[in-house]
Design an enzyme around this catalytic site. Structure first.
Site, PDB file in Angstrom:
ATOM      1  N   SER A  55       0.155   1.130  -6.930  1.00  0.00           N
ATOM      2  CA  SER A  55       0.325   1.431  -5.509  1.00  0.00           C
ATOM      3  C   SER A  55       1.305   0.476  -4.821  1.00  0.00           C
ATOM      4  O   SER A  55       2.464   0.399  -5.203  1.00  0.00           O
ATOM      5  CB  SER A  55      -1.045   1.428  -4.823  1.00  0.00           C
ATOM      6  OG  SER A  55      -0.996   2.078  -3.578  1.00  0.00           O
ATOM      7  N   ASP A 230      -2.954   8.264  -6.159  1.00  0.00           N
ATOM      8  CA  ASP A 230      -2.863   6.810  -6.329  1.00  0.00           C
ATOM      9  C   ASP A 230      -3.662   6.331  -7.550  1.00  0.00           C
ATOM     10  O   ASP A 230      -4.775   6.784  -7.799  1.00  0.00           O
ATOM     11  CB  ASP A 230      -3.431   6.158  -5.060  1.00  0.00           C
ATOM     12  CG  ASP A 230      -3.190   4.672  -4.970  1.00  0.00           C
ATOM     13  OD1 ASP A 230      -3.708   3.936  -5.833  1.00  0.00           O
ATOM     14  OD2 ASP A 230      -2.517   4.233  -4.014  1.00  0.00           O
TER      15      ASP A 230
END
Length: 430
Positions: A55, A230
């Site tokens: 991320s 994610d």
């Protein structure tokens, strides 16, 4: 890398705008260890054999692969216009009726996934044109191809982790394991997982669901459209455990004798339980008592990907490499500011207090701030937290394991002790 005896890992947590902490940490490390206060990304990467990221941390890793200086990477997080390109808010017309209703309960997407992808291509134009398999050569200095990348994503339809690797020959890769166990000939072409760009990989890794982006990241892998959320969804918001596993799988083929790990977080804030018996000096140190319920639980689960994994992953990875359980592992360094209650035992007795340099309003604000800190005042508060930690002014370092008083039991209690051990990696003969 084939002749490397000591294998160094840089692991970068997810955390949105809070990844600014990682950049500031690396700047201080390189200023004090190499007398280089503003290195290029390639100069930083040259010190490590593997960079694992998720991320927000994957954006830091990719910006280093682009060869931006650390000061320039700071600007990606520090400049409100650049932040707003990555976190591009949905317009009224882009929000569905259901999404608009959900926002009344602080649930639902706020940002446009497709505009984030375009912004990443604009910010990182060089690596947006390079397949993963060619990134190690691109970041090499003087022709010394060394640094591999491991980016964590979550495959939406397979409901499984997707690990994007630059090392197509990694023995942690399913296709390579299959070739080895079935004694198949070497593949005619490289693994399809290596045939996406690094920008696509970090786009997948940084598309947080539920409360953040409005749809999964989509791009083609091996001519097939794939969908990703994610990597934090997989429990790898701190990717250090995946990184250590990668190194162990390749220990024999890369002649790895010794593994060193630098794991850098994106800051964490904790509170005491609402019924804590030891007196607290400020009520902000205790969590409010709220009854569980559907809306509250959805809100909590929507952000849970950023919470416990950093603690769990670091401890498990540390134990894999340190079966003797040293209290201060020189070769396993976790660096992360943790804003937590501090146990004080003075003339007035035991009580919990704030860390020096942080007031109760700042503590409460940081505790309530989400990973998508886009306002200048929010980022300024993150910088204050980070600078306090980097200067040993009161904010402690995240331990690998705490004792009952939240003090460091295993790991490095403050930034200075962690920094001192990092320096030994480059001053003591391997």
């Amino acid at each position: 890398m084939a002749n490397s005896k000591t294998y160094r890992i840089l692991s970068l947590d997810g955390g949105g705008s809070w990844a600014l902490i990682q950049v500031k940490c690396l700047r201080k490390l390189f200023a004090e260890t190499f007398n280089n206060p503003d290195p290029t990304g390639h100069e930083v990467l040259s010190k490590f054999d593997l960079v694992a990221a998720n991320s927000g941390g994957s954006l830091v890793a990719a910006a280093m692969a682009e060869n931006l200086r650390l000061s320039e990477i700071e600007q990606i997080f520090g400049d409100e216009k650049l932040r707003s390109k990555v976190f591009s808010r949905l317009s009224f017309w882009e929000k569905s009726l259901l999404s608009s209703a959900a926002r009344l309960f602080k649930i639902g997407a706020k940002y446009a996934t497709k505009r984030k992808h375009q912004a990443l291509k604009e910010i990182l134009p060089k690596i947006s044109q390079i397949d993963l398999m060619h990134i190690p050569k691109h970041v090499s200095i003087g022709g010394d191809v060394k640094t591999q990348f491991l980016i964590i994503g979550y495959d939406y339809y397979r409901n499984r982790a997707e690990l994007f690797r630059t090392d197509c020959d990694s023995l942690a890769s399913t296709s390579v394991i299959e070739r080895k166990l079935k004694k198949l000939p070497a593949a005619v072409q490289s693994s399809s997982d290596c045939l996406v760009s690094l920008v696509d990989a970090i786009h997948a890794s940084s598309t947080a669901p539920v409360n953040y982006f409005n749809e999964p990241a989509t791009f083609k892998v091996n001519n097939k459209l794939k969908y990703y959320w994610d990597g934090g969804v997989t429990g790898n918001n701190n990717p250090v455990l995946a990184a250590v596993t990668e190194a162990i799988c390749n220990r024999e083929q890369y002649q790895i004798e010794h593994i060193q790990v630098l794991s850098i977080g994106t800051g964490t804030v904790s509170q005491l339980q609402f019924d804590e018996e030891i007196p607290v000096k400020h009520q902000e140190l205790k969590a409010k008592h709220e009854e569980p319920g559907l809306i509250k639980d959805i809100q909590k689960m929507g952000t849970s990907i950023l919470n416990d994994p950093p603690d769990t992953a670091a401890f498990v990875a540390y134990m894999i490499l340190n079966s003797s359980m040293p209290a201060k592992p020189v070769d396993f360094i976790r660096m992360n500011p943790v804003l937590r209650p501090m146990m004080i035992n003075d003339a007035s007795g035991k009580h919990w207090d704030l860390p020096p340099g942080i007031n109760n309003e700042e503590y409460a604000t940081l505790n309530s701030m989400d990973m998508d800190a886009v306002e200048d005042k929010e980022v300024s508060l993150i910088v204050k937290l980070c600078d306090n930690w980097l200067n040993n002014a009161g904010v402690p370092n995240q331990a690998i394991r705490n004792d009952g008083a939240l003090n460091c039991l295993i790991g490095h209690a403050d930034f200075n002790t962690a920094n001192a051990d990092f320096k030994t990696w480059f001053t003591v003969a391997n």
